[in-house]
Write a protein that holds these residues in place. Structure first.
Motif, mmCIF file in Angstrom:
data_model
loop_
_atom_site.group_PDB
_atom_site.id
_atom_site.type_symbol
_atom_site.label_atom_id
_atom_site.label_comp_id
_atom_site.label_asym_id
_atom_site.label_seq_id
_atom_site.Cartn_x
_atom_site.Cartn_y
_atom_site.Cartn_z
ATOM 1 N N LEU A 136 43.674 45.441 37.467
ATOM 2 C CA LEU A 136 43.108 45.407 38.582
ATOM 3 C C LEU A 136 43.359 46.184 39.449
ATOM 4 O O LEU A 136 42.657 47.321 39.772
ATOM 5 N N ILE A 137 44.913 46.605 39.327
ATOM 6 C CA ILE A 137 44.806 47.941 40.674
ATOM 7 C C ILE A 137 44.413 49.062 40.059
ATOM 8 O O ILE A 137 43.795 49.885 41.141
ATOM 9 N N GLU A 138 44.615 49.354 38.586
ATOM 10 C CA GLU A 138 44.291 51.418 38.049
ATOM 11 C C GLU A 138 43.010 50.418 37.682
ATOM 12 O O GLU A 138 42.609 51.551 38.592
ATOM 13 N N ASP A 192 32.956 46.636 42.130
ATOM 14 C CA ASP A 192 33.295 45.414 41.603
ATOM 15 C C ASP A 192 35.190 45.417 40.853
ATOM 16 O O ASP A 192 35.583 44.090 41.391
ATOM 17 N N ALA A 193 35.229 46.448 40.710
ATOM 18 C CA ALA A 193 36.978 46.000 41.133
ATOM 19 C C ALA A 193 37.440 45.792 42.255
ATOM 20 O O ALA A 193 38.692 45.055 42.222
ATOM 21 N N GLN A 194 37.478 46.575 42.829
ATOM 22 C CA GLN A 194 37.417 45.630 44.346
ATOM 23 C C GLN A 194 37.039 44.606 44.520
ATOM 24 O O GLN A 194 37.981 43.954 45.465
ATOM 25 N N GLU A 195 36.692 44.567 44.462
ATOM 26 C CA GLU A 195 35.695 43.071 44.593
ATOM 27 C C GLU A 195 36.479 42.402 43.583
ATOM 28 O O GLU A 195 37.490 41.004 43.923
ATOM 29 N N GLN A 196 37.109 42.195 42.489
ATOM 30 C CA GLN A 196 38.048 41.060 41.866
ATOM 31 C C GLN A 196 39.849 41.124 42.445
ATOM 32 O O GLN A 196 40.099 40.616 42.026
ATOM 33 N N ALA A 255 39.638 39.118 45.038
ATOM 34 C CA ALA A 255 40.027 37.808 44.872
ATOM 35 C C ALA A 255 40.863 37.509 43.822
ATOM 36 O O ALA A 255 41.714 36.190 44.310
ATOM 37 N N ALA A 256 41.862 38.486 43.198
ATOM 38 C CA ALA A 256 43.150 37.942 42.267
ATOM 39 C C ALA A 256 44.068 38.032 43.729
ATOM 40 O O ALA A 256 44.685 37.177 43.681
ATOM 41 N N ARG A 257 44.054 38.760 44.795
ATOM 42 C CA ARG A 257 45.432 38.508 45.828
ATOM 43 C C ARG A 257 44.795 37.181 46.367
ATOM 44 O O ARG A 257 46.305 37.328 47.392
ATOM 45 N N ALA A 275 46.919 35.204 44.419
ATOM 46 C CA ALA A 275 48.431 35.104 44.559
ATOM 47 C C ALA A 275 48.497 37.131 45.262
ATOM 48 O O ALA A 275 47.719 38.035 44.821
ATOM 49 N N SER A 276 49.570 37.272 45.019
ATOM 50 C CA SER A 276 50.074 38.243 45.843
ATOM 51 C C SER A 276 50.768 39.475 44.633
ATOM 52 O O SER A 276 50.797 38.632 43.842
ATOM 53 N N ASP A 277 50.682 40.924 45.101
ATOM 54 C CA ASP A 277 50.869 41.400 44.003
ATOM 55 C C ASP A 277 52.300 41.298 44.035
ATOM 56 O O ASP A 277 52.990 41.951 42.826
ATOM 57 N N ALA A 278 53.040 40.516 44.395
ATOM 58 C CA ALA A 278 54.686 40.814 44.280
ATOM 59 C C ALA A 278 54.658 40.115 42.529
ATOM 60 O O ALA A 278 54.019 39.387 42.900
#
Length: 420
Positions: free
Chosen positions: A76-78, A405-409, A412-414, A417-420
């Protein structure tokens, strides 16, 4: 019975074997019992191992889930990072292309301006070339008009010569053959007169005092001391007033020669009468007429050749009609031509101007073609850049949408849950 005995013996043998087998199985049963105890222990150990496997599989599943979640988060980050880079790159390229497209459109506008100037120059050169060509054609037609007029004049003059000479020839009563006949008769008459003169006698009368004499129908009056002479070829009677009558008798041969001379003279006279010639110098007149006839025949031949050379299989009326058409076109051209443009002095100058104007127009056409090619290339280049810019714009829109779209996804994922 025998069969029964055999069966009984067989039964006994089997019984003995069973007893023997039972005795052998006792130690084996002990071994089996020991092995069963070992097997039970192994089963317990296997159960423990299965429990460990289940725990390990659970741990591994949890690890996989964690790893999958991490990988998904990284993706998602990529998924956000890659579109961001692509969008930035496309925006940078679009800015550069905008500058290049502006430069290309400027070059296109300059090429269009150069082409329009070249087209205007070509149109002006073609107008001048057409006018110069029309001037040359005008002078050429004027020359043809002059030549046709001269040909018509020569033809008309030749026709007049032919007509006059033909009228003379039709009226001329003598030709070379008749002249040859007359000259031969004249020669024969001269020869006859010569022979007659040789054979003639000469009658001479000298008047001592005034005297009138009569010889046939001829009369003469002589003064004192005058003489009258007459050649006498035949008999002749002379009266001397009332004094005397004298008769002179000629020789017989003289009379024959005289008659021959007279016959020759009459024949010559009849030939002259046939051609309508009379009087003194008739032979000279005949010869002059034949010379005139020869000159007339030569004039007809020369004039006929002149007609052939000048008419050239065209009737004189057709030449006259062509001259009239030339005159109409020449007058019309001089009336309608722009008077502000000087007219060439003559055909040679018109030809030089026409050739130079044609070369100028041809060079102007080549110049316009080069400018048109440059314009086509500039338009193609600018249109190519415009097309690439359009494609890049579409890619930018799609990339921006994908980034959104990628930023929205990722957001939503963050939240989950956090990225840690």
């Amino acid at each position: 019975l025998r069969a029964l005995d055999i069966s009984a013996a067989r039964h006994r043998q089997i019984g003995l074997e069973i007893v023997a087998s039972t005795q052998e199985q006792t130690p084996q049963l002990d071994v089996i019992k020991e092995r069963k105890t070992y097997v039970d222990q192994l089963a317990k150990q296997e159960h423990a191992v299965e429990l460990l496997k289940l725990a390990q599989e659970k741990a591994e599943g949890q690890a996989r889930e964690s790893r999958t979640a991490s990988e998904a988060r990284q993706k998602l980050i990529e998924a956000v990072s890659d579109p961001e880079k692509l969008v930035a790159e496309l925006q940078r390229d679009a800015a550069q292309e905008t500058q290049g497209l502006e430069a290309a459109r400027t070059a296109q506008a300059e090429a269009l301006k150069a082409r329009d100037l070249a087209r205007s120059a070509r149109e002006t050169a073609e107008v001048e070339s057409q006018r110069a060509s029309s001037d040359f054609e005008h002078f050429r037609e004027a020359l043809e008009h002059q030549q046709l007029s001269e040909r018509r004049a020569r033809a008309e003059e030749a026709e007049a010569v032919v007509r006059t000479a033909t009228e003379f020839l039709d009226a001329c009563p003598i030709d070379q053959d008749k002249l040859d006949e007359i000259e031969q008769a004249s020669l024969e008459a001269a020869e006859a007169r010569g022979r007659a003169s040789v054979e003639q006698l000469t009658l001479s009368v000298d008047a001592i005092q005034p005297l009138r004499i009569q010889i046939g129908d001829e009369a003469a009056t002589l003064g004192a001391g005058e003489r009258f002479e007459r050649a006498v070829a035949g008999d002749i009677e002379l009266a001397l007033e009332d004094v005397a009558r004298v008769t002179v008798t000629g020789r017989q041969t003289g009379r024959a020669v005289q008659e021959a001379a007279q016959t020759a003279e009459r024949h010559l006279a009849s030939l002259f009468d046939a051609v309508g010639i009379a009087g003194d110098g008739a032979l000279s007149q005949a010869r002059a007429l034949v010379r005139q006839r020869s000159n007339a025949e030569r004039s007809v031949a020369d004039a006929t050749k002149t007609l052939t050379d000048n008419l050239r299989d065209l009737p004189l009326q057709v030449i006259a009609e062509k001259i009239e058409r030339y005159e109409a076109r020449i007058d019309s051209y001089r009336t309608e031509r722009d008077p502000s443009v000087p007219m060439p002095a003559d055909l040679d100058e018109a030809k030089r101007i026409s050739e130079a104007a044609y070369e100028s127009a041809d060079e102007a056409r080549r110049g316009e073609e080069k400018c048109q090619q440059a314009l086509d290339q500039a338009e193609a280049f600018a249109n190519g850049l415009q097309g690439e810019a359009g494609k890049r714009g579409v890619r930018l829109e799609l990339s921006e949408a994908a980034l959104k779209d990628a930023q929205e996804q990722l957001n939503a994922a963050r939240l989950e849950a956090s990225d840690a």
